[in-house]
Design a protein around this motif. Structure first.
Motif, PDB file in Angstrom:
ATOM      1  N   GLY A 250      72.614 -39.178 -31.353  1.00  0.00           N
ATOM      2  CA  GLY A 250      72.714 -40.536 -30.436  1.00  0.00           C
ATOM      3  C   GLY A 250      73.009 -40.095 -29.209  1.00  0.00           C
ATOM      4  O   GLY A 250      72.642 -40.865 -28.227  1.00  0.00           O
TER       5      GLY A 250
ATOM      6  N   ASN B 197      73.757 -43.691 -43.782  1.00  0.00           N
ATOM      7  CA  ASN B 197      73.695 -42.182 -43.968  1.00  0.00           C
ATOM      8  C   ASN B 197      72.206 -41.671 -43.745  1.00  0.00           C
ATOM      9  O   ASN B 197      71.351 -42.432 -44.783  1.00  0.00           O
ATOM     10  CB  ASN B 197      74.255 -42.041 -45.448  1.00  0.00           C
ATOM     11  N   ALA B 198      71.887 -41.089 -43.191  1.00  0.00           N
ATOM     12  CA  ALA B 198      70.460 -40.452 -42.886  1.00  0.00           C
ATOM     13  C   ALA B 198      69.843 -40.047 -43.917  1.00  0.00           C
ATOM     14  O   ALA B 198      68.766 -39.692 -44.302  1.00  0.00           O
ATOM     15  CB  ALA B 198      70.419 -39.759 -41.498  1.00  0.00           C
TER      16      ALA B 198
ATOM     17  N   PHE C  83      72.113 -36.838 -36.561  1.00  0.00           N
ATOM     18  CA  PHE C  83      72.431 -38.306 -36.635  1.00  0.00           C
ATOM     19  C   PHE C  83      73.472 -38.689 -37.316  1.00  0.00           C
ATOM     20  O   PHE C  83      74.402 -39.610 -36.615  1.00  0.00           O
ATOM     21  CB  PHE C  83      71.035 -38.798 -37.718  1.00  0.00           C
ATOM     22  N   ASN C  84      73.902 -38.160 -38.206  1.00  0.00           N
ATOM     23  CA  ASN C  84      75.150 -38.517 -38.857  1.00  0.00           C
ATOM     24  C   ASN C  84      76.213 -38.395 -38.299  1.00  0.00           C
ATOM     25  O   ASN C  84      77.463 -39.195 -38.346  1.00  0.00           O
ATOM     26  CB  ASN C  84      75.283 -37.974 -40.374  1.00  0.00           C
TER      27      ASN C  84
ATOM     28  N   VAL D 188      70.289 -45.746 -29.989  1.00  0.00           N
ATOM     29  CA  VAL D 188      69.838 -45.438 -31.232  1.00  0.00           C
ATOM     30  C   VAL D 188      70.667 -46.589 -32.133  1.00  0.00           C
ATOM     31  O   VAL D 188      71.685 -46.927 -31.943  1.00  0.00           O
ATOM     32  CB  VAL D 188      70.615 -44.238 -31.680  1.00  0.00           C
ATOM     33  N   ARG D 189      69.895 -47.132 -33.350  1.00  0.00           N
ATOM     34  CA  ARG D 189      70.527 -47.993 -34.106  1.00  0.00           C
ATOM     35  C   ARG D 189      71.297 -47.364 -35.154  1.00  0.00           C
ATOM     36  O   ARG D 189      70.875 -47.238 -36.243  1.00  0.00           O
ATOM     37  CB  ARG D 189      69.716 -49.227 -34.672  1.00  0.00           C
ATOM     38  N   GLY D 190      72.345 -46.531 -34.932  1.00  0.00           N
ATOM     39  CA  GLY D 190      73.100 -45.804 -35.770  1.00  0.00           C
ATOM     40  C   GLY D 190      73.944 -46.634 -37.021  1.00  0.00           C
ATOM     41  O   GLY D 190      73.599 -46.151 -38.195  1.00  0.00           O
TER      42      GLY D 190
ATOM     43  N   GLY E  75      76.383 -38.057 -34.786  1.00  0.00           N
ATOM     44  CA  GLY E  75      76.599 -38.860 -33.576  1.00  0.00           C
ATOM     45  C   GLY E  75      75.803 -38.065 -32.611  1.00  0.00           C
ATOM     46  O   GLY E  75      75.508 -38.551 -31.512  1.00  0.00           O
TER      47      GLY E  75
ATOM     48  N   VAL F 215      71.637 -48.178 -39.758  1.00  0.00           N
ATOM     49  CA  VAL F 215      70.930 -47.106 -40.724  1.00  0.00           C
ATOM     50  C   VAL F 215      71.702 -46.499 -41.803  1.00  0.00           C
ATOM     51  O   VAL F 215      71.131 -46.527 -42.808  1.00  0.00           O
ATOM     52  CB  VAL F 215      70.383 -45.915 -39.646  1.00  0.00           C
TER      53      VAL F 215
ATOM     54  N   ALA G 195      66.002 -46.056 -36.943  1.00  0.00           N
ATOM     55  CA  ALA G 195      67.086 -45.984 -35.722  1.00  0.00           C
ATOM     56  C   ALA G 195      66.456 -46.714 -34.448  1.00  0.00           C
ATOM     57  O   ALA G 195      67.396 -46.774 -33.405  1.00  0.00           O
ATOM     58  CB  ALA G 195      67.456 -44.581 -35.607  1.00  0.00           C
TER      59      ALA G 195
END
Length: 129
Positions: A95, A112-113, A89-90, A105-107, A92, A110, A33
């Protein structure tokens, strides 16, 4: 403890163990991320003498109420362990926390974490919104 988790030069702090697969998973997620982080390896050479790692781990458990490792902090705020970090992370929220501190963050790249968890685990899916 405060000095470790509230360092403005390292707003993301990961308390980890070098041998822990869940710690590796969180490290992989953060790296993918593009999130710079400081890893405090409680079983690493710097924390072995005088059982400093054990003392930090006890202080960490007293502060968070969680005895598990890893534990993640962002801007001094406790996010949680691996599962809580993946959920943050998932959904948001991780982020948003990082954006408030000036980090992107490069969500979308990426996905699904949970894909970073060890392959031997039962597959997990994000919680329904």
């Amino acid at each position: 403890m405060e000095a470790l988790i509230a360092d403005p030069d390292h707003p993301v702090v990961l308390f980890a163990l070098e041998w822990c697969e869940f710690c590796w998973s969180v490290r992989k997620l953060l790296a993918a991320a593009g999130v710079p982080f400081r890893s405090i390896d409680l079983d690493g050479a710097a924390y072995r003498e005088g059982d400093l790692g054990g003392a930090v781990r006890k202080a960490l458990a007293a502060r968070t109420g969680a005895a598990t490792i890893p534990q993640v902090f962002v801007g001094g705020r406790h996010v949680g362990g691996a599962t809580e970090t993946f959920e943050a992370f998932n959904d948001g929220s991780l982020g948003r926390m990082l954006a408030a501190l000036g980090h992107e963050v490069r969500g979308a790249e990426v996905g699904n974490a949970y894909r970073f968890l060890p392959a031997w685990l039962h597959p997990r899916t994000p919680k329904a919104a």
